[in-house]
Design an enzyme around this catalytic site. Structure first.
Site, PDB file in Angstrom:
ATOM      1  CB  CYS A 180      -1.010  -0.027   1.157  1.00  0.00           C
ATOM      2  SG  CYS A 180      -2.344   1.186   0.945  1.00  0.00           S
ATOM      3  CD  GLU A 207      -2.114  -6.174   4.841  1.00  0.00           C
ATOM      4  OE1 GLU A 207      -1.707  -6.552   3.728  1.00  0.00           O
ATOM      5  OE2 GLU A 207      -2.240  -4.974   5.160  1.00  0.00           O
ATOM      6  CG  HIS A 235      -4.234  -3.463   2.410  1.00  0.00           C
ATOM      7  ND1 HIS A 235      -3.320  -3.032   3.339  1.00  0.00           N
ATOM      8  CD2 HIS A 235      -4.760  -2.339   1.877  1.00  0.00           C
ATOM      9  CE1 HIS A 235      -3.308  -1.712   3.382  1.00  0.00           C
ATOM     10  NE2 HIS A 235      -4.180  -1.265   2.497  1.00  0.00           N
TER      11      HIS A 235
END
Lengths: 200, 252
Positions: free
Chosen positions: A79, A180, A178
């Protein structure tokens, strides 16, 4: 061992936990001088470009990051951490990025709501470490700015126009989305990075 | 490309998921972390936890739920209910929340939206608006619908976006728990005039209601509880139905 750079920009728990879930050896790194011991480095980032750039500067991270990249250690920016690889950003005029990749981060164009807060399908532009080209990839994006599309761009998505979703330049990797927070496919991507970093 | 998100909502009290009609008549629907993990596996695009007691002694219970969920559920988590300060937001974000829902406290003090947004970014601020219809207007209500405000919902939506809300979670208190579908007129009135994404909430009884939320209401994301908690539909079935009816969704 993958080091997640902890430079005071907020919650790093999800990046750390997701890397752990891939089976990787991972640790938060709050000391710039400890960075050299890593076999892979992750630079997360949330909030504004300027705020993250200032945190890198004041924490003394600039030189250690350049050093691990020069040493060929796999490096993944996520990001705003991806955006910081470039020279600067329209979001925060005057703030200096790491300048490892050339170009300026710009506001997303087109008649669309900003920020882009959604999952989006990736168009794979070329073979890379991070993606399985045989599988349609969907990732979670939260951003209003993105780096330029270049010959190093490995994937794009469509939102208003064509948006750079990821880059790979030798050992320097970056993703605008993202991983994650991108479910199973996001964990698989992090697993591929961990494998390249020899951390599995 | 606009991709509609499907968001299961878990109302949590005392560490358990509950569901009721118009915020009363609650029944137990399971363990929040277990349910969140199941929905993520089914293809949920996000999970929303709503702390519906939000008394101070239960605050830590919710933090624990969020932390445990964040350790094993790798999709965005939104947490709302009882957020009254920047510090409340910080604790939830630290525990692993991606976004913070603010409701009653923002009505009482709108500057809270700006303060949380300035501190953590607009992308993590979801302003929840509970509205009840009066004639051809909608009034904002707070405290689970118990308190009237005389605020116009569309006006408040504008103000919330101006102050730094990244998204609006709009719940029709007339429809919540009724299974009659979203209030499309309410959602349309807001989505047509406010630039930030709108999450439709309150009243889903069928999969067609989800489609209508987007097509008729102009929602960017659809939130539902009972149809998933009662085991009537999986998230995957909901997304397949939406895709069959012309919407773009992330495949489950």
């Amino acid at each position: 061992m993958i080091h997640v750079i902890d430079y005071g920009i907020g919650n790093l728990r999800s990046a750390e936990k997701a890397l752990q879930a891939t089976g990787a050896a991972v640790a938060l790194c709050a000391e710039p001088s400890d960075l050299g011991g890593a076999s892979g480095v992750v630079l997360p980032g949330v909030g504004s470009f300027g705020r993250c750039a200032a945190a890198l500067e004041s924490g003394g991270w600039r030189e250690p990051i350049t050093a691990v990249i020069d040493a060929g250690i796999p490096f993944l920016g996520i990001c705003v951490g991806f955006q910081l690889l470039y020279e600067d950003s329209e979001e925060s005029p005057g703030a200096r990025g790491l300048g490892i990749l050339s170009g300026r981060v710009r506001r997303l164009a087109g008649d669309v709501k900003l920020p882009q807060i959604q999952w989006n399908r990736l168009e794979i532009e070329q073979a890379s470490t991070l993606f399985d080209p045989a599988v349609e990839q969907w990732m979670y994006f939260v951003h209003s700015f993105a780096p330029p599309v270049s010959e190093r761009t490995t994937a794009t998505c469509t939102y208003g126009g064509t948006v750079a979703a990821s880059v790979e330049a030798d050992n320097v990797l970056g993703v605008q989305f993202h991983p994650e927070k991108s479910g199973r496919q996001g964990l698989e991507l992090l697993g591929r990075f961990a494998e390249r970093a020899g951390a599995l | 490309m606009q991709v509609t998100r499907v968001i299961p909502c878990l109302d949590v009290t005392g560490g358990r998921v509950v569901k009721g009609i118009k915020f009363v008549d609650l029944f137990d629907a399971g363990d929040p972390v277990e349910l969140a993990a199941r929905y993520a596996e089914q293809g949920a695009d996000e999970i929303t936890f709503l702390d519906i007691t939000a008394s101070s002694d239960e605050r830590d219970t919710m933090l624990d739920v969020v932390a445990r969920a964040a350790d094993q559920v790798f999709v965005p988590l939104t947490v709302g209910g009882g957020v009254r300060s920047v510090e409340d937001a910080r604790r939830l974000l630290r525990a692993g929340a991606e976004k913070i829902g603010i409701n009653s406290a923002a009505v009482a003090d709108p500057s809270l939206i700006a303060r949380v947004s300035d501190e953590f970014g607009a992308q993590c601020v979801v302003v929840a608006i509970d509205a009840r219809r009066h004639g051809d207007r909608w009034e904002v209500v707070t405290h689970g619908g118990r308190t009237r405000t005389s605020l116009d919902a569309v006006t408040w939506a504008h103000e919330a976006a101006r102050l730094g809300a990244g998204e609006l979670l709009v719940t029709s208190m007339d429809r919540d728990g009724t299974r009659d579908g979203y209030d499309h007129l309410l959602n349309r009135a807001i989505s047509d005039s406010v630039a930030v994404p709108l999450i439709a909430s309150g009243g889903v009884g069928t999969l067609q209601d989800l489609v209508d939320g987007v097509v008729l209401g102009g929602a960017d994301a659809v939130l539902a509880a009972s149809i998933f908690h009662l085991g009537e539909h999986t998230v995957g079935e909901a997304k397949a139905y939406m895709a069959d009816h012309g919407l773009t969704v992330r495949p489950a």
